[in-house]
Motif scaffolding. Structure first.
Motif, PDB file in Angstrom:
ATOM      1  N   GLU A  59       0.851  -1.202   0.000  1.00  0.00           N
ATOM      2  CA  GLU A  59       0.000   0.000   0.000  1.00  0.00           C
ATOM      3  C   GLU A  59       0.885   1.250   0.000  1.00  0.00           C
ATOM      4  O   GLU A  59       1.794   1.370   0.841  1.00  0.00           O
ATOM      5  CB  GLU A  59      -0.872  -0.018   1.258  1.00  0.00           C
ATOM      6  CG  GLU A  59      -2.177   0.723   1.103  1.00  0.00           C
ATOM      7  CD  GLU A  59      -3.134   0.050   0.105  1.00  0.00           C
ATOM      8  OE1 GLU A  59      -3.340  -1.170   0.200  1.00  0.00           O
ATOM      9  OE2 GLU A  59      -3.640   0.765  -0.778  1.00  0.00           O
ATOM     10  N   GLY A  60       0.674   2.150  -0.984  1.00  0.00           N
ATOM     11  CA  GLY A  60       1.363   3.440  -0.943  1.00  0.00           C
ATOM     12  C   GLY A  60       2.749   3.401  -1.556  1.00  0.00           C
ATOM     13  O   GLY A  60       3.397   4.430  -1.696  1.00  0.00           O
TER      14      GLY A  60
ATOM     15  N   THR B  15       0.996  -5.839 -15.557  1.00  0.00           N
ATOM     16  CA  THR B  15       1.774  -5.086 -14.563  1.00  0.00           C
ATOM     17  C   THR B  15       0.893  -4.004 -13.926  1.00  0.00           C
ATOM     18  O   THR B  15       0.886  -3.822 -12.707  1.00  0.00           O
ATOM     19  CB  THR B  15       3.013  -4.457 -15.221  1.00  0.00           C
ATOM     20  OG1 THR B  15       3.799  -5.496 -15.819  1.00  0.00           O
ATOM     21  CG2 THR B  15       3.877  -3.698 -14.208  1.00  0.00           C
ATOM     22  N   LYS B  16       0.119  -3.318 -14.763  1.00  0.00           N
ATOM     23  CA  LYS B  16      -0.779  -2.266 -14.240  1.00  0.00           C
ATOM     24  C   LYS B  16      -1.848  -2.885 -13.331  1.00  0.00           C
ATOM     25  O   LYS B  16      -2.172  -2.349 -12.271  1.00  0.00           O
ATOM     26  CB  LYS B  16      -1.405  -1.495 -15.401  1.00  0.00           C
ATOM     27  CG  LYS B  16      -0.398  -0.609 -16.138  1.00  0.00           C
ATOM     28  CD  LYS B  16      -1.006   0.107 -17.324  1.00  0.00           C
ATOM     29  CE  LYS B  16       0.004   1.044 -17.986  1.00  0.00           C
ATOM     30  NZ  LYS B  16      -0.534   1.669 -19.229  1.00  0.00           N
ATOM     31  N   GLN B  17      -2.363  -4.061 -13.741  1.00  0.00           N
ATOM     32  CA  GLN B  17      -3.389  -4.730 -12.923  1.00  0.00           C
ATOM     33  C   GLN B  17      -2.810  -5.160 -11.570  1.00  0.00           C
ATOM     34  O   GLN B  17      -3.428  -4.943 -10.518  1.00  0.00           O
ATOM     35  CB  GLN B  17      -3.933  -5.970 -13.666  1.00  0.00           C
ATOM     36  CG  GLN B  17      -4.882  -5.649 -14.813  1.00  0.00           C
ATOM     37  CD  GLN B  17      -5.281  -6.907 -15.592  1.00  0.00           C
ATOM     38  OE1 GLN B  17      -4.797  -8.014 -15.326  1.00  0.00           O
ATOM     39  NE2 GLN B  17      -6.138  -6.735 -16.581  1.00  0.00           N
ATOM     40  N   GLN B  18      -1.610  -5.719 -11.606  1.00  0.00           N
ATOM     41  CA  GLN B  18      -0.964  -6.162 -10.364  1.00  0.00           C
ATOM     42  C   GLN B  18      -0.720  -4.975  -9.436  1.00  0.00           C
ATOM     43  O   GLN B  18      -0.910  -5.065  -8.225  1.00  0.00           O
ATOM     44  CB  GLN B  18       0.382  -6.851 -10.702  1.00  0.00           C
ATOM     45  CG  GLN B  18       0.247  -8.247 -11.257  1.00  0.00           C
ATOM     46  CD  GLN B  18      -0.079  -9.283 -10.200  1.00  0.00           C
ATOM     47  OE1 GLN B  18       0.264  -9.110  -9.025  1.00  0.00           O
ATOM     48  NE2 GLN B  18      -0.753 -10.343 -10.579  1.00  0.00           N
ATOM     49  N   ALA B  19      -0.279  -3.867 -10.003  1.00  0.00           N
ATOM     50  CA  ALA B  19       0.004  -2.680  -9.171  1.00  0.00           C
ATOM     51  C   ALA B  19      -1.281  -2.184  -8.521  1.00  0.00           C
ATOM     52  O   ALA B  19      -1.331  -1.909  -7.321  1.00  0.00           O
ATOM     53  CB  ALA B  19       0.630  -1.579 -10.024  1.00  0.00           C
TER      54      ALA B  19
ATOM     55  N   LYS C 272      -4.026  -3.850  -7.899  1.00  0.00           N
ATOM     56  CA  LYS C 272      -4.517  -4.822  -6.910  1.00  0.00           C
ATOM     57  C   LYS C 272      -3.776  -4.658  -5.584  1.00  0.00           C
ATOM     58  O   LYS C 272      -4.317  -4.857  -4.507  1.00  0.00           O
ATOM     59  CB  LYS C 272      -4.275  -6.234  -7.480  1.00  0.00           C
ATOM     60  CG  LYS C 272      -4.869  -7.369  -6.677  1.00  0.00           C
ATOM     61  CD  LYS C 272      -4.689  -8.692  -7.412  1.00  0.00           C
ATOM     62  CE  LYS C 272      -3.379  -9.358  -7.012  1.00  0.00           C
ATOM     63  NZ  LYS C 272      -3.243 -10.722  -7.548  1.00  0.00           N
ATOM     64  N   ARG C 273      -2.491  -4.271  -5.642  1.00  0.00           N
ATOM     65  CA  ARG C 273      -1.654  -4.193  -4.436  1.00  0.00           C
ATOM     66  C   ARG C 273      -1.551  -2.782  -3.878  1.00  0.00           C
ATOM     67  O   ARG C 273      -0.811  -2.534  -2.934  1.00  0.00           O
ATOM     68  CB  ARG C 273      -0.251  -4.724  -4.754  1.00  0.00           C
ATOM     69  CG  ARG C 273      -0.234  -6.176  -5.224  1.00  0.00           C
ATOM     70  CD  ARG C 273       1.075  -6.511  -5.902  1.00  0.00           C
ATOM     71  NE  ARG C 273       1.073  -7.830  -6.511  1.00  0.00           N
ATOM     72  CZ  ARG C 273       1.777  -8.877  -6.048  1.00  0.00           C
ATOM     73  NH1 ARG C 273       2.490  -8.756  -4.951  1.00  0.00           N
ATOM     74  NH2 ARG C 273       1.751 -10.038  -6.669  1.00  0.00           N
ATOM     75  N   GLY C 274      -2.283  -1.843  -4.475  1.00  0.00           N
ATOM     76  CA  GLY C 274      -2.246  -0.470  -3.949  1.00  0.00           C
ATOM     77  C   GLY C 274      -0.919   0.217  -4.237  1.00  0.00           C
ATOM     78  O   GLY C 274      -0.488   1.105  -3.506  1.00  0.00           O
ATOM     79  N   ILE C 275      -0.252  -0.219  -5.312  1.00  0.00           N
ATOM     80  CA  ILE C 275       1.027   0.397  -5.688  1.00  0.00           C
ATOM     81  C   ILE C 275       0.744   1.531  -6.673  1.00  0.00           C
ATOM     82  O   ILE C 275      -0.027   1.363  -7.617  1.00  0.00           O
ATOM     83  CB  ILE C 275       1.965  -0.658  -6.345  1.00  0.00           C
ATOM     84  CG1 ILE C 275       2.436  -1.662  -5.291  1.00  0.00           C
ATOM     85  CG2 ILE C 275       3.151  -0.004  -7.050  1.00  0.00           C
ATOM     86  CD1 ILE C 275       3.173  -2.865  -5.853  1.00  0.00           C
TER      87      ILE C 275
ATOM     88  N   ASN D 289       3.032 -12.451 -17.051  1.00  0.00           N
ATOM     89  CA  ASN D 289       2.923 -11.977 -15.679  1.00  0.00           C
ATOM     90  C   ASN D 289       4.263 -12.048 -14.964  1.00  0.00           C
ATOM     91  O   ASN D 289       4.519 -12.901 -14.097  1.00  0.00           O
ATOM     92  CB  ASN D 289       1.885 -12.764 -14.879  1.00  0.00           C
ATOM     93  CG  ASN D 289       1.791 -12.239 -13.435  1.00  0.00           C
ATOM     94  OD1 ASN D 289       2.205 -11.101 -13.143  1.00  0.00           O
ATOM     95  ND2 ASN D 289       1.322 -13.066 -12.531  1.00  0.00           N
ATOM     96  N   MET D 290       5.161 -11.126 -15.331  1.00  0.00           N
ATOM     97  CA  MET D 290       6.454 -11.036 -14.647  1.00  0.00           C
ATOM     98  C   MET D 290       6.322 -10.123 -13.412  1.00  0.00           C
ATOM     99  O   MET D 290       7.069 -10.237 -12.453  1.00  0.00           O
ATOM    100  CB  MET D 290       7.484 -10.433 -15.613  1.00  0.00           C
ATOM    101  CG  MET D 290       7.649 -11.213 -16.900  1.00  0.00           C
ATOM    102  SD  MET D 290       8.786 -12.574 -16.681  1.00  0.00           S
ATOM    103  CE  MET D 290       8.693 -13.391 -18.280  1.00  0.00           C
ATOM    104  N   ALA D 291       5.336  -9.253 -13.442  1.00  0.00           N
ATOM    105  CA  ALA D 291       5.190  -8.259 -12.362  1.00  0.00           C
ATOM    106  C   ALA D 291       4.750  -8.904 -11.050  1.00  0.00           C
ATOM    107  O   ALA D 291       5.142  -8.447  -9.968  1.00  0.00           O
ATOM    108  CB  ALA D 291       4.190  -7.182 -12.779  1.00  0.00           C
TER     109      ALA D 291
END
Ligand code: GYE
Length: 327
Positions: free
Chosen positions: A31-32, A54-58, A60-63, A279-281
């Motif tokens: 987060e953050g 990568t955008k989806q993973q970010a 989902k994780r609040g990045i 899905n490397m991210a």
């Protein structure tokens, strides 16, 4: 409910609450976070899928992901990395378009104490200059392709043409090396032409047209090995326009396993592909979260799996399963 059942129910509830808290804590770790991502561009369907995932993973994780598209130019990637360093991001992801020329900017990131994670390609630099590289075994992918072709043609003489990836990139270097290992010792298998198609459909078609012209309209060509499916799809178009049947007159083997190669396989126009996950991210962000949580350092190489697909693997079904998975 017996006292024993009550106790079991209590501990089951406690266990679930602990797992849930753990997951929330793990997410809270990301987060953050502000992460800069220098992406090569969108030269292939696989690359576009990597960006989407990568955008989806970010998210989902609040990045907070700062995305920079380099349009295939290393100087744009170096500029982006310097901008991320100036912004003081928490970490940097970079898919390095070529393998050399990274030492200086990676030194700058190290001095700024910003961890760098490589995605899908490696660099010829001191491993201490990056946290980890999330990539497949690129040599192995080429070897799997070569071994499949050797097994398929048996003792039949087979002239091969090769569409290489971007010149100087680690996949182009390693997939060439691996394929040559895969056909080593087979005197009947010979690479007669090899040139870069820069991982794109357009260039793949153009270069295949030149191969066909140079090889008696394609009559001398038994197989095409393309370092990615996009070049193979472009080449398939050129083979058809030359009046030949891709997949039978000229065997087609490539790498990535993007949806469109399965459409070609289902039509009998392509024969085999080696899967590369976009899905490397996911593994990259997992490593970053572990590092941020308690300083855990990942291994220098986080390897993703490779899998061979052929026409025997129900390509139409695989196409249906894969399309929409970020592609
Ligand atoms: O095979 C191709 C993309 O770097 C391994 O880059 C990756 C390659 C991938 O252009 O489609």
């Amino acid at each position: 409910m017996t006292p024993r059942e009550e106790i079991m129910t209590f501990f089951k509830a406690l266990a679930s609450a602990t797992v849930l808290a753990g997951c929330m804590f793990a997410t809270a770790q990301a987060e953050g976070l502000v992460v800069g991502f220098s992406q090569i561009g969108s030269e292939s369907g696989w690359r576009a899928a990597e960006t989407t995932l990568t955008k989806q993973q970010a998210e989902k994780r609040g990045i907070d992901l700062k995305f920079a598209d380099a349009q295939q130019k290393q100087e744009n990637q170096i500029k982006a990395l310097r901008s991320f360093i100036a912004q003081g991001v928490d970490a940097i992801l970079v898919a390095p378009v070529v393998a050399t020329g990274w030492d200086e900017v990676l030194e700058e990131a190290k001095e700024a104490e910003i961890p760098v994670i490589l995605l899908d390609r490696t660099v010829d630099a001191d491993k201490e200059l990056y946290m980890t590289a999330v990539t497949s075994d690129l040599v192995h992918e080429g070897k799997v392709a070569g071994e499949w072709l050797a097994k398929t043609v048996g003792d039949k003489p087979c002239n091969i043409v090769e569409l290489q990836g971007t010149t100087g990139s680690s996949p182009a270097i390693d997939r060439k090396k691996g394929f040559e290992e895969g056909i080593a010792g087979k005197a009947n298998l010979k690479i007669v032409r090899s040139q870069t198609g820069d991982f794109t459909r357009t260039k793949g078609k153009e270069v295949m047209e030149s191969f066909l012209k140079a090889e008696d309209g394609g009559k001398n060509i038994c197989a095409l090995y393309a370092h990615n499916d996009d070049m193979a799809v472009g080449a398939i178009q050129a083979i058809k326009e030359a009046g030949l049947k891709p997949g039978t007159d000229i065997l087609v083997v490539s790498i990535d396993a993007v949806p469109d190669i399965f459409l070609a396989m289902a039509a009998g126009e392509a024969n085999a592909t080696v899967e590369l996950t976009p899905n490397m991210a996911g593994p990259a962000f997992d490593a970053l979260e572990a590092y941020k949580k308690d300083g855990t350092m990942p291994p220098k190489w986080i390897q993703t799996e490779s899998k061979l697909y052929t026409q025997a693997d129900n390509p139409q079904k695989v196409y249906e399963e894969k399309k929409g998975l970020g592609y």
